[in-house]
Design a protein around this motif. Sequence first.
Motif, mmCIF file in Angstrom:
data_model
loop_
_atom_site.group_PDB
_atom_site.id
_atom_site.type_symbol
_atom_site.label_atom_id
_atom_site.label_comp_id
_atom_site.label_asym_id
_atom_site.label_seq_id
_atom_site.Cartn_x
_atom_site.Cartn_y
_atom_site.Cartn_z
ATOM 1 N N ASP A 114 -3.117 -7.619 10.918
ATOM 2 C CA ASP A 114 -4.425 -7.127 10.514
ATOM 3 C C ASP A 114 -4.626 -5.707 11.042
ATOM 4 O O ASP A 114 -4.395 -5.441 12.227
ATOM 5 N N GLU A 115 -5.069 -4.830 10.174
ATOM 6 C CA GLU A 115 -5.273 -3.438 10.556
ATOM 7 C C GLU A 115 -6.220 -3.325 11.744
ATOM 8 O O GLU A 115 -6.024 -2.497 12.650
ATOM 9 N N GLN A 116 -7.254 -4.144 11.787
ATOM 10 C CA GLN A 116 -8.267 -4.018 12.828
ATOM 11 C C GLN A 116 -7.796 -4.473 14.200
ATOM 12 O O GLN A 116 -8.495 -4.276 15.200
ATOM 13 N N THR A 117 -6.596 -5.037 14.305
ATOM 14 C CA THR A 117 -6.045 -5.359 15.619
ATOM 15 C C THR A 117 -5.416 -4.131 16.264
ATOM 16 O O THR A 117 -5.031 -4.177 17.436
ATOM 17 N N VAL A 118 -5.286 -3.047 15.496
ATOM 18 C CA VAL A 118 -4.623 -1.835 15.955
ATOM 19 C C VAL A 118 -5.660 -0.726 16.120
ATOM 20 O O VAL A 118 -6.390 -0.427 15.175
ATOM 21 N N PRO A 119 -5.760 -0.088 17.276
ATOM 22 C CA PRO A 119 -6.677 1.047 17.404
ATOM 23 C C PRO A 119 -6.353 2.123 16.374
ATOM 24 O O PRO A 119 -5.178 2.403 16.109
ATOM 25 N N LYS A 120 -7.379 2.721 15.803
ATOM 26 C CA LYS A 120 -7.179 3.678 14.719
ATOM 27 C C LYS A 120 -6.274 4.830 15.120
ATOM 28 O O LYS A 120 -5.382 5.237 14.361
ATOM 29 N N ALA A 121 -6.495 5.374 16.306
ATOM 30 C CA ALA A 121 -5.697 6.529 16.736
ATOM 31 C C ALA A 121 -4.220 6.185 16.807
ATOM 32 O O ALA A 121 -3.356 6.991 16.418
ATOM 33 N N TYR A 122 -3.915 4.990 17.289
ATOM 34 C CA TYR A 122 -2.517 4.584 17.372
ATOM 35 C C TYR A 122 -1.943 4.324 15.983
ATOM 36 O O TYR A 122 -0.802 4.700 15.691
ATOM 37 N N ALA A 123 -2.727 3.699 15.113
ATOM 38 C CA ALA A 123 -2.270 3.463 13.749
ATOM 39 C C ALA A 123 -1.953 4.795 13.057
ATOM 40 O O ALA A 123 -0.960 4.909 12.328
ATOM 41 N N GLU A 124 -2.787 5.789 13.289
ATOM 42 C CA GLU A 124 -2.565 7.094 12.673
ATOM 43 C C GLU A 124 -1.271 7.731 13.172
ATOM 44 O O GLU A 124 -0.528 8.321 12.384
ATOM 45 N N ARG A 125 -1.000 7.598 14.468
ATOM 46 C CA ARG A 125 0.236 8.190 14.995
ATOM 47 C C ARG A 125 1.478 7.482 14.461
ATOM 48 O O ARG A 125 2.479 8.122 14.122
ATOM 49 N N VAL A 126 1.440 6.161 14.391
ATOM 50 C CA VAL A 126 2.572 5.427 13.827
ATOM 51 C C VAL A 126 2.768 5.810 12.367
ATOM 52 O O VAL A 126 3.897 6.034 11.901
ATOM 53 N N CYS A 127 1.672 5.907 11.640
ATOM 54 C CA CYS A 127 1.737 6.284 10.230
ATOM 55 C C CYS A 127 2.348 7.676 10.070
ATOM 56 O O CYS A 127 3.151 7.927 9.155
ATOM 57 N N GLN A 128 2.004 8.604 10.958
ATOM 58 C CA GLN A 128 2.573 9.947 10.902
ATOM 59 C C GLN A 128 4.080 9.926 11.117
ATOM 60 O O GLN A 128 4.815 10.753 10.553
ATOM 61 N N GLN A 129 4.556 8.985 11.907
ATOM 62 C CA GLN A 129 5.998 8.882 12.108
ATOM 63 C C GLN A 129 6.700 8.357 10.854
ATOM 64 O O GLN A 129 7.828 8.750 10.566
ATOM 65 N N PHE A 130 6.031 7.499 10.097
ATOM 66 C CA PHE A 130 6.600 7.097 8.806
ATOM 67 C C PHE A 130 6.684 8.302 7.869
ATOM 68 O O PHE A 130 7.617 8.415 7.069
ATOM 69 N N ALA A 131 5.715 9.211 7.976
ATOM 70 C CA ALA A 131 5.757 10.433 7.171
ATOM 71 C C ALA A 131 6.981 11.273 7.530
ATOM 72 O O ALA A 131 7.593 11.915 6.659
ATOM 73 N N GLN A 132 7.354 11.284 8.804
ATOM 74 C CA GLN A 132 8.543 12.012 9.211
ATOM 75 C C GLN A 132 9.791 11.445 8.539
ATOM 76 O O GLN A 132 10.679 12.196 8.120
ATOM 77 N N LEU A 133 9.854 10.127 8.434
ATOM 78 C CA LEU A 133 10.993 9.515 7.739
ATOM 79 C C LEU A 133 11.011 9.925 6.270
ATOM 80 O O LEU A 133 12.061 10.267 5.713
ATOM 81 N N GLY A 134 9.837 9.888 5.616
ATOM 82 C CA GLY A 134 9.765 10.282 4.220
ATOM 83 C C GLY A 134 10.203 11.712 3.996
ATOM 84 O O GLY A 134 10.897 12.021 3.020
ATOM 85 N N ALA A 135 9.816 12.607 4.892
ATOM 86 C CA ALA A 135 10.196 14.009 4.764
ATOM 87 C C ALA A 135 11.701 14.185 4.863
ATOM 88 O O ALA A 135 12.265 15.130 4.288
ATOM 89 N N ARG A 136 12.365 13.278 5.565
ATOM 90 C CA ARG A 136 13.820 13.343 5.698
ATOM 91 C C ARG A 136 14.546 12.609 4.568
ATOM 92 O O ARG A 136 15.778 12.498 4.589
ATOM 93 N N GLY A 137 13.791 12.106 3.594
ATOM 94 C CA GLY A 137 14.424 11.496 2.433
ATOM 95 C C GLY A 137 14.627 10.005 2.517
ATOM 96 O O GLY A 137 15.479 9.445 1.817
ATOM 97 N N VAL A 138 13.812 9.326 3.337
ATOM 98 C CA VAL A 138 13.933 7.875 3.509
ATOM 99 C C VAL A 138 12.802 7.175 2.768
ATOM 100 O O VAL A 138 11.635 7.546 2.904
ATOM 101 N N SER A 139 13.154 6.158 1.990
ATOM 102 C CA SER A 139 12.156 5.297 1.349
ATOM 103 C C SER A 139 11.821 4.169 2.314
ATOM 104 O O SER A 139 12.699 3.364 2.656
ATOM 105 N N VAL A 140 10.578 4.102 2.766
ATOM 106 C CA VAL A 140 10.137 3.102 3.741
ATOM 107 C C VAL A 140 9.266 2.082 3.024
ATOM 108 O O VAL A 140 8.194 2.409 2.525
ATOM 109 N N LEU A 141 9.722 0.827 2.966
ATOM 110 C CA LEU A 141 9.010 -0.224 2.237
ATOM 111 C C LEU A 141 8.459 -1.268 3.200
ATOM 112 O O LEU A 141 9.160 -1.706 4.121
ATOM 113 N N PHE A 142 7.192 -1.672 2.964
ATOM 114 C CA PHE A 142 6.540 -2.705 3.765
ATOM 115 C C PHE A 142 5.973 -3.783 2.854
ATOM 116 O O PHE A 142 5.622 -3.534 1.704
#
Length: 610
Positions: A366-394
């Motif tokens: 559940d999204e609400q179990t994760v503090p927003k600031a931490y969720a945003e930082r983790v999400c930004q790291q997925f963006a780093q993978l995308g920028a390097r050409g990785v398809s990240v599926l959830f």
Amino acid sequence: MFSFTTLLSIAIAARAVAGSPIRSRTPYVVKETHFVPRKWKQVGQAAEESTISLNIGLKQSQFDELERHLYEVSDPDHERYGKHLSVEHVEELVKPSAESLDMVREWLLENGIGDLSYSAAKDWISVSIPLQTAEQLLDTKYHVYEHEDGDRLVRTSEWSLPLHLHDHVDAIQPTTSFMRTAGQKTEFLQFPPWVSPEYIPPTNATISKVCNISSVTPECFMNLYSTKGYKPQATKFNKVAFNNYLGEIPIRPDTEKFLAKYRPAAADAAYKFPQYSIAGGPVQDGPLNYSQAADGISREANLDVQAIMGISDPTPVVSYSTGGSPPFTPDLATTENTNEPYFVWLNYILSQPSIPQVISTSYADDEQTVPKAYAERVCQQFAQLGARGVSVLFASGDRGVGINNTCLSNDGKNTTMFVPLFPSGCPYVTTVGATHQFEPEVVAFRPGYYAADGSYREIYSSGGGFSNYFSTPRYQEKVVSSYVKGLGGLYDGLYNKKGRAYPDISAQGQYFAYFWNGTEGVISGTSASTPLMSGIIALVNDVLLSHGKPVLGFLNPFLYSKGYKGFTDITSGSAAGCNVDGFAAKEGWDPVTGFGTPIFPVLAELAKGY
């Protein structure tokens, strides 16, 4: 009115009285408060003599610039499409400023903490310190919290930082996050499986011959999604990976049995794929032992590897097993159970010079179990993978818009609401829903029922929804706006109309044939549809690489602008949950099946055109 000097003097005096060694240029001010989620209760005080590994996320200096690059290299209409960034370029964009590094390092050193470990981009600092020191450093108190299912975590509900550090630190964990990376799977060996009374057998002779509604096999998937007959050509360069958490391990003998039955030519691949252990994540080559089988582990991991190999072999597969996650055992040091596994895995994978081009993850919470600031930082790291050409599926989840009778906010107000998942609602990942039946496919669904042991099994319904943390990204604004308008006010107040909506696409996710502990059974969930889709995306990448073209990378801009034409629209069923029917499938994109299920040849041709 107090002056700044007065406030500082009061803060220092208060800590001197308390005997705390905390030193700081400025007074401590609360940085983050997060409500303890329902189903968790405080059961005791954490042992101060134990050790905790704190991970400090420093503000990234140029994330906006990284995001610009991400969208440009992922947009098929942009001249830079496919020109993915190098690891060095990504790290340069996300590294913190020298000021941020110096200030945080000064704070730690002044408090006697000198053994610092940095992520590759230096945007995370990790320290292992006594829990008592962490409590003093963050002006907080840790406790042991127990979930109603027995899992335990060491957490706090609030922590503070010196005021001058607030703009330089985004997040610190483990502190307030109660996220558990639960696999999105349901049922094992449920015979006979439930079949909708509305099921219509396929009229297509081939599909009718190879697709059994009670046990869906790779032969069915290959025919249904038209990968049958395609022979991968770029296996020296192309890879697809999957993640394991919570002690899950892909069991090679089970995978060999699965492949021997359904992909005989690929049977030896069961013993060839590499397994990488991260932070003590388990790996093994033999069968489950007695205690492992009794605990029921590896159903998720077996499903992942078998779904991927069943559709994409001989494309090389990679397995990552990450430790540092629940459950908590009281006699273990807290370093063994308090790390957030996404953080651990992301920092590992982002440090690698070469990464598999597709990565499948079947876990969410559940999204609400994760503090927003931490969720945003983790999400930004997925963006780093995308920028390097990785398809990240959830995976999009298995409870529609939320588990019945539990759909309440976690902000202390107990507001009735749909419950989105994380990371499923991160705008930088591609989220996969589940379908069932064949001609036509419909939203995966199975009603709740009482099992033989008297326990109640919740309904299974492919998940969908709208993030409360992340706004609608520009690539999906048009379709989301259209869908919301079409609801005509239905469910107003239960979801965030301006949130990132998911899923983006779907694939079969009910009654997968698979092997576990030497026995064949069936299993359902978006945990099945996600690795299946990942294998198909890996085949599209194979087509691209064999034609000298770059891989797809971050999928969503392509999907929402061109790629949707390579999917079969799903128009029947809904994301049932929260005691309502939930979001319904409709023509075009919808927040239960996205754009639908893949048509491999069409998708590959669309991708080749750019």
